[in-house]
Design an enzyme around this catalytic site. Structure first.
Site, PDB file in Angstrom:
ATOM      1  N   CYS A  16      -2.278  -2.556   7.884  1.00  0.00           N
ATOM      2  CA  CYS A  16      -2.125  -3.595   6.791  1.00  0.00           C
ATOM      3  C   CYS A  16      -0.913  -4.518   6.411  1.00  0.00           C
ATOM      4  CB  CYS A  16      -2.358  -2.869   5.267  1.00  0.00           C
ATOM      5  SG  CYS A  16      -3.786  -1.832   5.349  1.00  0.00           S
ATOM      6  N   LYS A  65      -6.693  -4.949  -3.253  1.00  0.00           N
ATOM      7  CA  LYS A  65      -7.290  -5.418  -1.857  1.00  0.00           C
ATOM      8  C   LYS A  65      -8.429  -4.475  -1.267  1.00  0.00           C
ATOM      9  CE  LYS A  65      -3.698  -4.302   0.994  1.00  0.00           C
ATOM     10  NZ  LYS A  65      -4.248  -3.466   2.027  1.00  0.00           N
ATOM     11  N   ASP A  99       0.702  -1.244  -0.128  1.00  0.00           N
ATOM     12  CA  ASP A  99       0.040   0.207  -0.249  1.00  0.00           C
ATOM     13  C   ASP A  99       0.942   1.368  -0.075  1.00  0.00           C
ATOM     14  OD1 ASP A  99      -1.944  -1.907   0.232  1.00  0.00           O
ATOM     15  OD2 ASP A  99      -2.637  -1.242   2.203  1.00  0.00           O
TER      16      ASP A  99
HETATM   17  C1  C5J Z   1      -3.189   0.530   5.592  1.00  0.00           C
HETATM   18  C2  C5J Z   1      -4.791   1.640   6.721  1.00  0.00           C
HETATM   19  N1  C5J Z   1      -2.508   0.257   4.173  1.00  0.00           N
HETATM   20  N2  C5J Z   1      -4.119   2.305   7.707  1.00  0.00           N
HETATM   21  N3  C5J Z   1      -4.367   1.195   5.580  1.00  0.00           N
HETATM   22  O1  C5J Z   1      -2.392   0.243   6.566  1.00  0.00           O
HETATM   23  O2  C5J Z   1      -5.951   1.904   6.874  1.00  0.00           O
END
Ligand code: C5J
Length: 225
Positions: free
Chosen positions: A166, A133, A28
């Site tokens: 994540c 995702k 991400d």
């Molecule tokens: C991730 C989030 N990528 N913090 N998403 O950690 O909502």
């Protein structure tokens, strides 16, 4: 030790991996989390706290590319009609803008919008796996398992943001599926530095109950020259 097996100086002990069976997983690293005007900022976070890991991931990405190893990028986001976004996620928190709202980076956390893109310095190359995702974990409702199995991947080097959301969720999912996982300490960041530290310690506690952690330098040293 079998030919092609490399060992990293890690915690709670050495992490060994077969070169042919390892993948770099980058979680991400999207504009929505790393830049002002995206999802992270809408939740009230200081997005600059995620910046230190960017050049570190860049170095790992270059090294894995140079060795022709498997690379997986993930992106959190939803279909434009939000049909894959559970109401519980949509309503969670008190964001200034919600998922799907129009912001400075386009619609928040929506596939195809500017904010959904991976930051320019880490843009995937053709041939690298990109997993979209809807959840925090990269295995939930995605083809990640299939893609890894197809490439005979058994060991994952995990990086990205955010450490305790994540990244940790994906690492736990992977651990339960039998993958050996190494989390790179300086290639992950959180909006909450104390949560990052706690997540690193949780992973490697109890003899590595979720996996291992190591620095990027230790991982790079383990690769062939
Ligand atoms: C991730 C989030 N990528 N913090 N998403 O950690 O909502």
């Amino acid at each position: 030790m079998a030919a092609g097996v490399r060992t990293v100086d890690a915690l709670p002990g050495p992490f060994s991996y077969p070169l042919a069976g390892v993948a770099l997983v980058i979680i991400d690293m999207q504009r929505d989390f790393l830049e002002p005007g995206g999802f992270g900022a809408a939740l009230g976070n200081t997005v600059g706290l995620l910046a230190p890991s960017i050049p570190v991931i860049g170095r790992l990405l270059a090294a894995f590319r140079a060795h022709g190893l498997t690379i997986v990028h993930t992106r959190e986001g939803h279909r434009p009609d939000l049909s894959d976004c559970p109401p519980a996620k949509l309503g969670r928190g008190r964001p200034s803008m919600r998922i799907g709202d129009h912001g400075a980076l386009g619609r928040i956390l929506i596939q195809g919008e500017p904010g959904h893109a991976i930051i320019p310095s880490l843009t995937p190359l053709p041939g690298e796996v990109v997993i979209d995702k809807p959840g925090k974990g990269a295995f939930y409702a995605t083809p990640l398992s299939t893609e890894l199995t197809r490439r005979s991947i058994t060991h994952l080097v995990i990086t990205g943001v955010t450490t305790e959301v994540c990244v940790q969720t994906t690492m736990r999912e992977a651990n339960d599926r039998g993958y050996e996982c190494l989390l790179i300490e300086d290639a992950t960041d959180s909006y909450f530095p104390s949560f990052k530290q706690a997540a690193l310690e949780m992973v490697r506690a109890q003899g590595g109950i979720v996996g291992w952690t190591a620095t990027s330098n230790a991982l790079l040293k383990s690769l062939p020259p």
